[in-house]
Design an enzyme around this catalytic site. Sequence first.
Site: not given
Length: 287
Positions: A181, A42, A35-36
Site C-alpha cells: 500500500v 496493515h 508489530m503495531g
Amino acid sequence: MTIHESVIITSPEWMRRFVAARRAEGRRIAFVPTMGYLHEGHLSLVEKASELADCVIVSIFVNPMQFGPNEDLDRYPRDLDGDLQKLSGYPVQAVFCPAATDLYPAGFQTSIHVERVSAPLCGAARPGHFTGVATIVLKLFNILRPDIAVFGLKDYQQFQVIRTMVKDLDVPVEIVGCEIVRETDGLARSSRNVFLTPDQRAAAVILHRTLEDAATWISTGRLVRASEVELFLSERIAAEPQARIDYVSCRDAASLEAIDVLDSPVVLAVAVFFGRTRLIDNRVISV
Ligand code: PAF
C-alpha cells in the site's frame, strides 16, 4: 462506519482458549501478525483476512528477537490505543498483545533459521533478523493455529522466508501475501515513515520512482542482466543527496538467488537510509 469490539488478550494461554472456542463454533481463523503502529498497509491485511475467514485475529508485538543490538528496537514507534482505535473499524475478533516475558521466558533458547532465502538482502544487512522473525512467527502460529496468515509484500524477503519455513516444516497454515500500500506519491507505507523529516520524506519517493523506471527499462529490453539493473538502481538512487544506499539487488523472485540474465520472474529490492531511518521497497517483474 461500524465500530467493532475486539477482545484484547495478553496471555498466550487465554489466546489458545479463545481460538479453541472459535474452532468449536466451526469458525475459520485468519491471522494478521504485526508489530503495531498500524497504518493503511496493515489495515489492508486485516481487510483481506476478513474476506478469507470469519474469525480475524491481529497480534501486536514488537519482537525483540528480530532487532540487532544497534537497531531501533527502543525507538520503534508504539501506540496501542491508536492501534485499537484503528482496528475498531474492522471485524477483528481478538487482538493478541503478549508481553515479551510471556513469549521469551527465562530459559528460552530455541530458534528457527531458514537458510538460503534468509541469507541475502536484509538477511545480510541485518544478521539474525530473519531468525528472529521466523521464530516469533512460528511461535505465534503454534499459539493461534490459524487456517490462514496474511503478510504484506513490502517485506518481500520476510514473506519468502515464512513461506519457506511453512513448507519445510509442514506447518498447516495457508500464507497469503498482500500488495504494497502506497502514499499518493508512491512511497510505500511503513511504520518507520513517521521518523522522516519533511526533506527526507520528499526525497524518499525516489525509491518507488526508480523501481518503476527500472521496470519500464526491463520491459522495453533496455536492461537484460541483473548487474545492469543493479547499476541502474544504484546510480538513480545515489543521485538523491538524502539517500544512503544499504543495498540494491535484482534476484530470482522465488528463491532470492542471484541471477545473471533476466529470463524468469525477478524481484528488484532496495534498502536505503534517509538519515537514521532505513526504508525498504521492492518491485516484482514477470520477465
Ligand atoms: O512484519 C512484521 O511486522 C514483523 O516482522 C512480524 C511478521 C509481525 C514478526 O514480528
